[in-house]
Scaffold this motif. Structure first.
Motif, mmCIF file in Angstrom:
data_model
loop_
_atom_site.group_PDB
_atom_site.id
_atom_site.type_symbol
_atom_site.label_atom_id
_atom_site.label_comp_id
_atom_site.label_asym_id
_atom_site.label_seq_id
_atom_site.Cartn_x
_atom_site.Cartn_y
_atom_site.Cartn_z
ATOM 1 N N SER A 175 25.257 8.429 75.410
ATOM 2 C CA SER A 175 25.592 9.609 76.221
ATOM 3 C C SER A 175 24.370 10.495 76.444
ATOM 4 N N ASP A 176 23.208 9.991 76.013
ATOM 5 C CA ASP A 176 21.931 10.717 76.135
ATOM 6 C C ASP A 176 21.907 12.003 75.330
ATOM 7 N N GLU A 177 22.632 11.998 74.198
ATOM 8 C CA GLU A 177 22.623 13.125 73.257
ATOM 9 C C GLU A 177 21.882 12.719 71.994
ATOM 10 N N VAL A 178 21.378 13.706 71.273
ATOM 11 C CA VAL A 178 20.488 13.437 70.149
ATOM 12 C C VAL A 178 21.136 13.853 68.826
ATOM 13 N N TRP A 179 20.932 13.018 67.808
ATOM 14 C CA TRP A 179 21.429 13.270 66.464
ATOM 15 C C TRP A 179 20.250 13.251 65.492
ATOM 16 N N ALA A 180 20.366 14.016 64.408
ATOM 17 C CA ALA A 180 19.265 14.113 63.438
ATOM 18 C C ALA A 180 19.813 14.218 62.034
ATOM 19 N N TRP A 181 19.005 13.782 61.058
ATOM 20 C CA TRP A 181 19.389 13.899 59.651
ATOM 21 C C TRP A 181 18.132 13.821 58.771
ATOM 22 N N GLY A 182 18.256 14.299 57.537
ATOM 23 C CA GLY A 182 17.140 14.280 56.589
ATOM 24 C C GLY A 182 16.699 15.682 56.193
ATOM 25 N N VAL A 183 15.417 15.819 55.857
ATOM 26 C CA VAL A 183 14.853 17.105 55.427
ATOM 27 C C VAL A 183 14.787 18.052 56.621
ATOM 28 N N ASN A 184 15.055 19.340 56.359
ATOM 29 C CA ASN A 184 15.162 20.319 57.448
ATOM 30 C C ASN A 184 14.459 21.629 57.119
ATOM 31 N N TRP A 185 13.385 21.535 56.322
ATOM 32 C CA TRP A 185 12.704 22.750 55.860
ATOM 33 C C TRP A 185 12.238 23.638 57.008
ATOM 34 N N PHE A 186 11.790 23.025 58.096
ATOM 35 C CA PHE A 186 11.205 23.785 59.198
ATOM 36 C C PHE A 186 12.098 23.790 60.437
ATOM 37 N N GLY A 187 13.357 23.380 60.263
ATOM 38 C CA GLY A 187 14.254 23.322 61.409
ATOM 39 C C GLY A 187 14.060 22.087 62.258
ATOM 40 N N GLN A 188 13.437 21.032 61.691
ATOM 41 C CA GLN A 188 13.129 19.842 62.476
ATOM 42 C C GLN A 188 14.363 19.023 62.880
ATOM 43 N N LEU A 189 15.530 19.356 62.327
ATOM 44 C CA LEU A 189 16.751 18.671 62.744
ATOM 45 C C LEU A 189 17.377 19.315 63.977
ATOM 46 N N GLY A 190 16.952 20.524 64.304
ATOM 47 C CA GLY A 190 17.382 21.146 65.545
ATOM 48 C C GLY A 190 18.832 21.572 65.594
ATOM 49 N N ASP A 191 19.422 21.831 64.444
ATOM 50 C CA ASP A 191 20.844 22.222 64.433
ATOM 51 C C ASP A 191 21.014 23.732 64.289
ATOM 52 N N ALA A 192 19.940 24.473 64.571
ATOM 53 C CA ALA A 192 19.938 25.939 64.493
ATOM 54 C C ALA A 192 20.058 26.457 63.066
ATOM 55 N N PRO B 297 24.194 12.616 59.852
ATOM 56 C CA PRO B 297 23.683 13.081 61.137
ATOM 57 C C PRO B 297 24.417 14.304 61.667
ATOM 58 N N VAL B 298 23.650 15.190 62.325
ATOM 59 C CA VAL B 298 24.197 16.343 63.030
ATOM 60 C C VAL B 298 23.689 16.278 64.464
ATOM 61 N N ARG B 299 24.474 16.815 65.364
ATOM 62 C CA ARG B 299 24.081 16.811 66.763
ATOM 63 C C ARG B 299 23.045 17.919 66.998
ATOM 64 N N VAL B 300 21.988 17.582 67.695
ATOM 65 C CA VAL B 300 20.916 18.536 67.952
ATOM 66 C C VAL B 300 21.375 19.539 69.008
ATOM 67 N N LYS B 301 21.139 20.803 68.707
ATOM 68 C CA LYS B 301 21.487 21.871 69.637
ATOM 69 C C LYS B 301 20.593 21.817 70.871
ATOM 70 N N GLY B 302 21.028 22.484 71.923
ATOM 71 C CA GLY B 302 20.194 22.631 73.096
ATOM 72 C C GLY B 302 19.315 23.850 72.986
ATOM 73 N N PRO B 303 18.463 24.119 73.987
ATOM 74 C CA PRO B 303 17.696 25.362 73.988
ATOM 75 C C PRO B 303 18.629 26.561 74.063
ATOM 76 N N ALA B 304 18.100 27.737 74.099
ATOM 77 C CA ALA B 304 18.914 28.942 73.959
ATOM 78 C C ALA B 304 20.045 29.031 74.969
ATOM 79 N N ASP B 305 19.873 28.438 76.155
ATOM 80 C CA ASP B 305 20.900 28.559 77.186
ATOM 81 C C ASP B 305 21.853 27.361 77.234
ATOM 82 N N GLU B 306 21.785 26.461 76.247
ATOM 83 C CA GLU B 306 22.651 25.284 76.219
ATOM 84 C C GLU B 306 23.252 25.110 74.825
ATOM 85 N N ASP B 307 24.491 24.596 74.756
ATOM 86 C CA ASP B 307 25.128 24.362 73.458
ATOM 87 C C ASP B 307 24.467 23.217 72.716
#
Length: 389
Positions: A36-53, A62-72
């Motif tokens: 579906s062209d969506e991104v998932w991430a998992w693992g260490v997240n010290w610097f926000g590298q998983l993108g889940d806000a 795995p968690v679904r990666v958030k969009g930029p400020a104007d997208e869910d």
């Protein structure tokens, strides 16, 4: 991503992921792109590298990666990338987003601020917004004068006072230099600090910098007694010579010693008659010497003189200091190999050592017959008064 942190030497199924078409591995985190062209991430997240806000330390599934400020959520992704502590995604509209660590500009958004959700990477074709720079100078505790600052390169290199703002700066790296504006030196060795003015949204970069000035032309910041001399100057105990020098290696006279101590203790001449026949009221240090006598800190010679021009030894100085600061010998010595219990100034020197005012020379001696220099005098007073505390 299998809800565990147990290492395994064979493949295991990542939890809750299906229809995955691309994967990427970072330093200690992983990314996956589904059909579906969506991104998932998992693992260490010290610097926000998983993108889940969040910056939740560790995500085992795995968690679904958030969009930029104007997208869910992040969508329309066609490619992935992963660094040690940051992540990247390219979208079908040919834009690139990044998230995670950014202390070296890894995210490419014109800042050095980490982000726990995707931000757009600047294209390089965009005209970066201007920023502004506010510099607040925090003087060292020993200083009373301020300092000025300026850019060493760039569109505006005028000197500015502490707290001034320079606006409309193009994005980039700038070097700041500082100048002493004390009475004694117009420009000491400049202190240069690099700062970054960011592109993107107009932003103010405010830095507070400690500026170590130089009050005397012959006492640079590298001098052994620099901090002590600056401390006694700031306390109003000395102003140095009229030519802007302090003379740290000059010998201290009995008259100068009286001036140092009278100012340090804020003693005043009680206005009685002249005590010594070689210190008339017209003498430079008349008031200070009379104040020291009234406070029972100093006495003269048996012939009725004081000897204001005579140099003072380290043993004599110990005696003056113990009387001035009311120090007592703790009786645990001898501390120094050349000051035994029979020495004239033994108790005074031991009291100084016990109070932390002196530690003697590196070879275990004190040198009671050595003459005191103005640099040493500053050190004695700065420690006795606690000017470095």
């Amino acid at each position: 991503g299998n809800d565990s942190t147990v290492s395994t030497n064979y493949p295991v199924q990542t939890a809750n992921l299906t229809n995955i078409k691309k994967v990427k591995a970072g330093g200690m985190h992983s990314l996956a792109l589904d059909d579906s062209d969506e991104v998932w991430a998992w693992g260490v997240n010290w610097f926000g590298q998983l993108g889940d806000a969040t910056t939740t330390n560790l995500l085992k599934t795995p968690v679904r990666v958030k969009g930029p400020a104007d997208e869910d959520f992040l969508s329309a992704v066609v490619a992935l990338g992963a660094g040690e502590h940051h992540s990247l995604a390219a979208k079908s509209d040919e834009t690139v987003l990044a998230w995670g660590r950014n202390d070296e500009g890894q995210l490419g958004d014109g800042t050095l601020t980490q982000s726990n959700r995707p931000v757009y990477v600047l294209s390089g074709m965009e005209e970066p917004s201007t920023g502004s720079l506010t510099v607040t100078i925090k003087p060292e505790a020993a200083r009373t004068a301020g300092a000025q600052w300026k850019l060493t390169s760039g569109p505006d290199q005028a000197w500015r006072n502490s707290g001034a703002t320079l606006s409309n700066l193009p994005a980039g790296n700038y070097e700041i230099t500082f100048k002493d504006i004390s009475a004694h030196s117009a420009l000491s060795s400049p202190l240069n600090i690099s700062v970054t003015v960011a592109a993107g949204a107009a932003v103010t970069r405010t830095g507070t910098y400690t500026y170590i000035g130089q009050s005397f032309s012959d006492v640079p910041s590298t001098h052994t007694f620099y901090k002590d001399i600056e401390a006694v100057k700031a306390a109003g105990i000395t102003g140095g010579y009229p030519d802007g020098r302090y003379g740290p290696n000059d010998q201290v006279t009995r008259g100068q010693m009286a001036a140092f101590l009278a100012r340090a203790l804020k003693l005043t001449n009680p206005g009685t008659k002249q005590t010594f026949n070689d210190v008339p009221p017209t003498h430079s240090f008349y008031n200070e010497i009379e104040a020291m006598v009234a406070a029972k800190i100093a006495g003269g010679y048996g012939d009725g003189t004081y000897g204001p021009a005579d140099p003072i030894t380290r043993g004599q100085m110990a005696a003056f200091l113990t009387r001035a600061f009311k120090l007592t010998d703790p009786g645990t010595g001898p501390t120094f190999s050349d000051v035994q219990t029979t020495h004239t100034f033994y108790k005074d020197i031991e009291a100084l050592a016990a109070s932390g005012i002196t530690s003697g020379y590196g070879d275990g001696t004190y040198g009671p017959a050595d003459l005191v220099t103005r640099g040493q005098m500053a050190a004695f007073l700065a420690r006795a008064l606690g000017l470095h505390n």
